[in-house]
Enzyme design. Structure first.
Site, PDB file in Angstrom:
ATOM      1  N   SER B 147       0.843  -1.202   0.000  1.00  0.00           N
ATOM      2  CA  SER B 147       0.000   0.000   0.000  1.00  0.00           C
ATOM      3  C   SER B 147       0.881   1.256   0.000  1.00  0.00           C
ATOM      4  CB  SER B 147      -0.956  -0.073   1.200  1.00  0.00           C
ATOM      5  OG  SER B 147      -1.988   0.874   1.060  1.00  0.00           O
ATOM      6  N   ASP B 224     -10.079  -5.713  -3.027  1.00  0.00           N
ATOM      7  CA  ASP B 224      -9.458  -4.675  -2.203  1.00  0.00           C
ATOM      8  C   ASP B 224     -10.328  -3.427  -2.272  1.00  0.00           C
ATOM      9  OD1 ASP B 224      -7.835  -2.500  -1.360  1.00  0.00           O
ATOM     10  OD2 ASP B 224      -6.021  -3.579  -1.922  1.00  0.00           O
ATOM     11  N   HIS B 257      -7.233  -6.193   1.102  1.00  0.00           N
ATOM     12  CA  HIS B 257      -6.074  -5.335   1.374  1.00  0.00           C
ATOM     13  C   HIS B 257      -5.299  -5.782   2.625  1.00  0.00           C
ATOM     14  CE1 HIS B 257      -4.092  -1.547   0.274  1.00  0.00           C
ATOM     15  NE2 HIS B 257      -4.055  -1.184   1.532  1.00  0.00           N
TER      16      HIS B 257
END
Lengths: 281, 281
Positions: B147, B224, B257
């Protein structure tokens, strides 16, 4: 008994989920985590119950042990309960080793604990029913745990000879009646009469066990700061030796009490259970 | 520069350690985690830097990704820094995506951030020197992240063509100048002039990159919740395609995620880096 799904994550092709439900045994809302291997909808897999240690919830093992990869490969459902009843209305204690997070997998008989603290019945009766009703399983079960949860796994297996194919533990409290953690908890939950403690002490239970034997695997780190005062796995291993019980105690040089230790050997524990879950008649 | 050891755990035969040190670049005390494979005292291994995402510390990856088993097998040192400067005297913001835990791996130029927020220099200059001085390594380095840390890994590799053998990312923010997370952070740290943001934007950097190419691997879960608004890996993949860059973008169906996603594919990322760390001249 209805389940409310709190989380769902794809993990190694399977599902890591978290649920809450109202427990009639514990008289409070409870959460548990579960790992369902790939193709669990169509394949009926066996179950491994994992009981966690002091201060843990149902999330420590699922996030830190790295067990999903191997459970996916071997086809084992992992069921990970919380370590005690929970909630504002549930009796508690400021110390880490009594009250919420420290249920010790027993049925409490003493105030103020006796209303909610029935983890023995919850783990062995209510939760398995809930799992069987809501998930596709083949009915075979084994049990494992860490520290207080290692005590829980060994003790519950010794109390239910026909329920579990195998039991394993990392750094278990094998003789709670004789060590500070167990004496504090058992005095509070069960009262001062130590004869009431025997039914929850794996060393006592193994000594007087008369039913069919089942295999036990124990891993113990030699650098575990709780080893000499709280854990003492050799006491259980010596009883097993006298009784010619299939117990393997492995002293793992340099390992401590943490999840880094568990992660390092969880694959071998899952393989051990898979062997017995799949070879059992 | 002296290190103070905070933790040390045996893990898959190697050492999972945590250190603190005074960072001159960040003007505060910092912690980092490191995994040293078995026999690291006598074998000089390469290093993989892991950069974590928003809200993370140096501990999320070491406790949740399950990377140690594979790093032990492949002989890779894992270095896991914190995600920002820290401390009571370090500027902060109540939101989760700015300030402490959200350093974005850049050098801030704007008040009140410019005193401490120099993660770009810390990760690319000070920390590697500290690691080299204190641990036995063979000097080869690769970089990966998740991320915000995926942004950091790709961006730092594109900014230092001779430093890293390979780069990989899980769900990276590839085009921070064009998405809400990046715009908020870059406006605060770098000011409103968006031309100042380009030096930290992987899409911009890749578009104008003239140096030797290096392999990039990106995994992105299709489930995600940040994919369409914040991540957009296809923007980077399209630039790579135009430039005939060795970038592999894998869309992993159903993954989200979380660290359950990272754990499911970390072994393949480590194998990817091991290949390039060991084949590089």
């Amino acid at each position: 008994m209805s389940l409310v799904e709190l989380e769902s994550h794809l993990s190694f092709g399977g599902q890591q989920k978290r649920f809450k439900h109202l427990s009639s045994t514990l008289d409070c809302e409870m959460t548990f985590s579960i790992y369902l291997p790939p193709n669990h909808e169509t394949n009926a897999y066996p179950i491994l119950y994992w009981l966690s240690g002091l201060t843990c919830t149902d999330e420590n093992f699922s996030t830190k042990a790295g067990a999903q990869q191997c459970a996916a490969k071997l086809g084992i459902i992992l069921v990970i309960p919380d370590t005690s009843p929970r909630g504002d209305s549930v009796a508690n204690d400021p110390s880490y080793d009594l009250g919420q997070g420290a249920g010790f997998y027993i049925n409490a008989t003493q105030a103020p604990w006796q209303q909610h603290y029935h983890m023995f019945d919850y783990i062995s009766q209510e939760l398995p029913k809930l799992i069987t009703q809501n998930f596709n399983t083949n009915g075979k079960q084994s049990i494992a745990g860490h520290s207080m949860g290692g005590h829980g796994a060994l003790m519950l297996a010794l109390r239910h000879p026909k329920t579990y194919c195998s039991a394993s533990a990392f750094a278990p409290i094998v003789n709670p009646s004789q060590v500070p953690w167990g004496q504090k908890a058992f005095t509070a939950y069960l009262g001062k009469d130590a004869t009431q403690w025997q039914q929850y002490d794996s060393c006592y239970l193994l000594q007087y066990y008369q039913e069919k034997q089942f295999p036990i695997l124990i891993d113990q780190g030699t650098n575990d700061s709780f080893l000499s005062e709280q854990l003492k796995p050799d006491v259980l291993a010596n009883i097993a030796k006298q009784k010619k019980w299939p117990l393997t105690l492995r002293l793992q040089a340099g390992y401590d009490h943490s999840y880094y230790f568990i992660a390092s050997f969880i694959e071998e524990h899952l393989a051990f259970h898979a062997h017995h879950l799949n070879s059992e008649e």
